[in-house]
Every structure is written in structure tokens, then in C-alpha cells.
Design an enzyme around this catalytic site. Structure first.
Site, PDB file in Angstrom:
ATOM      1  CG  ASP A 158      -0.216  -0.131   2.945  1.00 23.76           C
ATOM      2  OD1 ASP A 158       1.146  -0.133   2.962  1.00 23.76           O
ATOM      3  OD2 ASP A 158      -0.413  -0.034   3.517  1.00 23.76           O
ATOM      4  CE1 TYR A 183       9.746  -1.817   0.041  1.00 23.37           C
ATOM      5  CE2 TYR A 183       7.717  -0.996   0.927  1.00 23.37           C
ATOM      6  CZ  TYR A 183       8.167  -1.942   0.240  1.00 23.37           C
ATOM      7  OH  TYR A 183       7.279  -3.514   0.458  1.00 23.37           O
ATOM      8  CE  LYS A 187       7.063  -3.942  -4.078  1.00 24.72           C
ATOM      9  NZ  LYS A 187       7.253  -5.545  -4.284  1.00 24.72           N
ATOM     10  CG  ASN A 213       1.219  -9.001   5.641  1.00 26.96           C
ATOM     11  OD1 ASN A 213       1.480  -9.481   5.247  1.00 26.96           O
ATOM     12  ND2 ASN A 213       0.999  -7.716   4.894  1.00 26.96           N
ATOM     13  CE1 TYR A 240      12.565   5.794  13.985  1.00 27.26           C
ATOM     14  CE2 TYR A 240      10.912   4.552  12.206  1.00 27.26           C
ATOM     15  CZ  TYR A 240      12.540   4.683  13.434  1.00 27.26           C
ATOM     16  OH  TYR A 240      14.067   4.203  12.136  1.00 27.26           O
TER      17      TYR A 240
END
Length: 382
Positions: A158, A183, A187, A213, A240
Site C-alpha cells: 500500500d 522503497y 515497488k 503484515n 518514531y
């Protein structure tokens, strides 16, 4: 010792000799020693059981010990290799005549992509390109029922959609891509390649974009296993910023069942969003883990574990909120998650408590070095 290539040839001959139909031919799983991939492989042999070839490079997050229970299964083959290796891919398709590809292999940690983006581009973009080429060349040799049955399924995230404001609607399959990290950008690029190979070359592809996940066998640099293991060891629990970043949490076994549903019933060329319907702020996830540990380890000297929570400097470009609208996969493929966040998280914590040997095996010196690199320079926020 039997070579990997000879092993492939022997298994291929076995398939031909027994006259297996194409529906019982092997599937290829890439990245099947990683967190989600390994859970998928284990789930496959619990639910389907037909032959499966696992191709994994065994980077830091790939752990063959996760799949130790399959070592004597005649339907399971492990190949140590790289999806960027075009010659290897060509040989694998020729020897095994895969009926499907389930593509998990990817570099996947945002923090690592910030510190070193090149490997993300090499694997997630270049590797996907090589895999698509090999699958296309093989697919063009198929005819009849074999051609109709073949599928290439790509697992994505997502994070390609960017970030949401608190009141924005959840991501749908038509949400515009807006990746905010190296990243996510890698993707997104791989998703576009998969879509292009379908529309340009006719390769029967499907894509799933999943939410965060969690579950057994998760490499302990990600939020839930990191917090869990630090809390058990009495170490600070790094959160964070203000910890109010929201994620939709998906139990990994629910993700596995969704991938199987798409593989079995999904329409070529389509994308399906997979979510757990469990939006939680990071700080709430951490506090829930602490409460579970207080309950399950009442004699620990670290009770209450919440006293270990430490807010640290946020990472650059940290997306504020993700949320998945899974209506399409629920209505078209009759899939829904079986676990709530509460039930899935309890199963996860109980698994880690019961599998300390696995944890010790993956928390190597390299892992500790990475944790030191990522967190030591972050200022503690008062």
C-alpha cells in the site's frame, strides 16, 4: 553432492514420467525464505500441497530455518539464487514448466532504503524485469489449457499510494500512485512493469497491494517484532516521533489466503487491495504489545513494559497514515481476513515467546549492527 541443476533435471523428469497434468505442475515462489514468502510456502503445504519451487537469494531477511519442516517433503524444492540472474530463471522455467509464479522477492524495509536505495532498485525493479521476461518467454511456448491456466502474481504494498490525511478515504485500486520513499518508489516501478507486461505482451498477471503484515517468523527490525523482543529484553522501545502514524495491520496468514484466492479466482490484468481492516496508531500497537507481555510474563522484572517506551527522532519522509479499502477482493473473490488485530497480535506474541531458538538464530551480529546504525544517531525526544 548432487548439483542444483541435476536436482532440477531429476525432478522435471519425474513430473514427465508420472504424467502430471499442468494443474499439478510446480508453482514458482520467489523470496520464499523471507517473512511473508515463508509463511506462504508453509501455508501452501498445509492447504494445497502440490509441488512448489522456492527461489531465494537468502539476504539478511531470508531464513531457510523457517522452512526446516519441509526439508523431506518431495514436493518442495529450494533453489539458492537471484531473480536478477536471467540464465538461472530461463533454466528453471525450462526444467519445471511452472504453472504459476508468485513473486514475493523484494527488498522491503523503508529505513534500509533510505540509507542505501540502490539495492532496492536492483532487486525490486531489475529483478522483477528479469522475472517478467523469463515468464513471458515461457508463456509464449504454451498452448491450449496450459496457456489458459498460467498466472504471474506480483505482491506489492500500500506504500505505493503515498500517505493519507486523517479523514481521507482509504486507498482503493484506482488511487493514484504517489510513493514517498525509495522503497515505495521501487515497488511502484515494479507494479508498473507487471501491468505493462500484461497490456503489451499479454502475460496473464495479477497484483495485490497489501497493508502492513505481522505474524510468526517476522524479521525483528520491523515494528512489532522489534518492540516485542526489546521489551522482553528490557531494552528501550523506540517509537518514531509522536507515534501517531496510522497503519492497517494484516495478519500474515490472512495475506496468504488472499494470495491463494487471487491465484485461483483473480482476473488477469486486475489489481486487488488486501487489508486487515485494522487501523492502529503505532503508539497504540506498542502499548498493546506491552499489555500482552505484562499478562503473559507477569513475573518479568520489566513489568510494566510500557515504562520502556522511548520516543525518538522520526525518519525522513515518514508517511502519516495508510488504510486499505479491500471491498474489491471481498466482493469479487469472496475473501475476508479471519483474524482481528487483537487475536492476530496475541497469536504473534505467543509464537515469539514459544520460539526463542528461531529468534536467536536471526538476531545475528549483522542484525545488531543494523539496529545500532539505524537507531544510535536518533535523538531521544522528551
Amino acid at each position: 553432492m548432487e548439483t542444483a541443476l541435476r536436482k532440477l533435471q531429476r525432478k522435471s523428469l519425474k513430473y514427465k514420467m508420472v504424467g502430471m497434468s499442468f494443474q499439478n505442475a510446480p508453482v514458482l515462489v520467489t523470496g520464499g525464505a523471507g517473512f511473508i514468502g515463508a509463511n506462504f510456502v508453509l501455508d501452501w503445504f498445509e492447504t494445497v500441497g502440490t509441488p512448489l519451487v522456492n527461489l531465494d537469494k537468502l539476504t539478511y531477511a531470508g531464513n531457510p530455518l523457517t522452512l526446516e519442516s519441509l526439508k523431506d517433503n518431495p514436493n518442495y524444492t529450494f533453489i539458492h539464487g537471484d531473480i536478477c540472474d536471467a540464465d538461472l530463471l530461463k533454466r528453471l522455467f525450462a526444467e519445471h514448466r511452472f504453472r504459476a509464479v508468485i513473486h514475493f522477492a523484494a527488498e522491503s524495509h523503508v529505513d534500509r532504503s533510505i540509507l542505501g536505495p540502490k539495492v532496492f532498485f536492483d532487486t525490486n525493479i531489475g529483478g522483477t524485469h528479469q522475472l517478467l521476461n523469463a515468464a513471458r518467454e515461457f508463456y509464449e511456448t504454451l498452448t491450449g489449457d496450459e496457456r489458459s491456466a498460467f498466472r504471474f502474481h506480483h505482491i506489492s504494498t500500500d506504500e505505493v499510494y503515498g500517505t493519507l490525511e486523517p479523514n481521507d478515504p482509504a486507498f482503493s485500486e484506482t488511487t493514484q500512485y504517489a510513493p514517498n520513499s525509495p522503497y515505495a518508489a521501487s515497488k511502484a516501478a515494479s507494479d508498473h512493469l507487471v501491468r505493462a507486461w500484461h497490456h503489451t505482451y499479454g502475460l496473464p498477471t495479477t497484483i495485490t497491494n497489501c497493508s502492513n503484515n505481522y505474524g510468526p517468523y517476522h524479521f525483528p527490525e520491523k515494528l512489532i517484532p522489534l518492540i516485542l523482543l526489546n521489551a522482553m529484553a528490557g531494552k528501550p522501545l523506540p517509537v518514531y516521533g509522536d507515534g501517531l502514524q496510522v497503519r492497517d495491520w494484516l495478519f500474515v496468514q490472512d495475506h496468504c489466503s488472499a494470495v491463494r484466492a487471487v491465484l485461483e479466482r483473480g482476473k488477469p490484468g486486475e489489481t486487488y487491495n488486501v487489508g486487515g481492516c485494522n487501523q492502529r496508531a503505532n503508539i497504540d500497537v506498542v502499548k498493546t504489545i506491552c499489555a500482552l507481555l505484562d499478562e503473559l510474563l507477569p513475573d518479568s522484572q520489566n513489568v510494566p513494559h510500557s515504562k520502556l517506551i522511548t520516543h525518538v527522532q522520526d525518519r525522513p519522509g515518514h508517511d502519516r497514515r495508510y488504510a486499505i479499502d479491500a471491498t474489491k477482493i471481498e466482493t469479487e473473490l469472496n475473501w475476508k481476513p479471519a483474524e482481528s488485530f487483537e487475536s492476530g497480535l496475541r497469536k504473534t506474541v505467543e509464537w515469539y515467546l514459544a520460539n526463542q531458538a528461531w529468534v536467536q538464530g536471526v538476531t545475528s551480529g549483522d542484525y545488531r549492527k543494523w539496529i545500532e546504525q539505524n537507531y544510535s544517531a536518533r535523538e531521544v525526544q522528551k
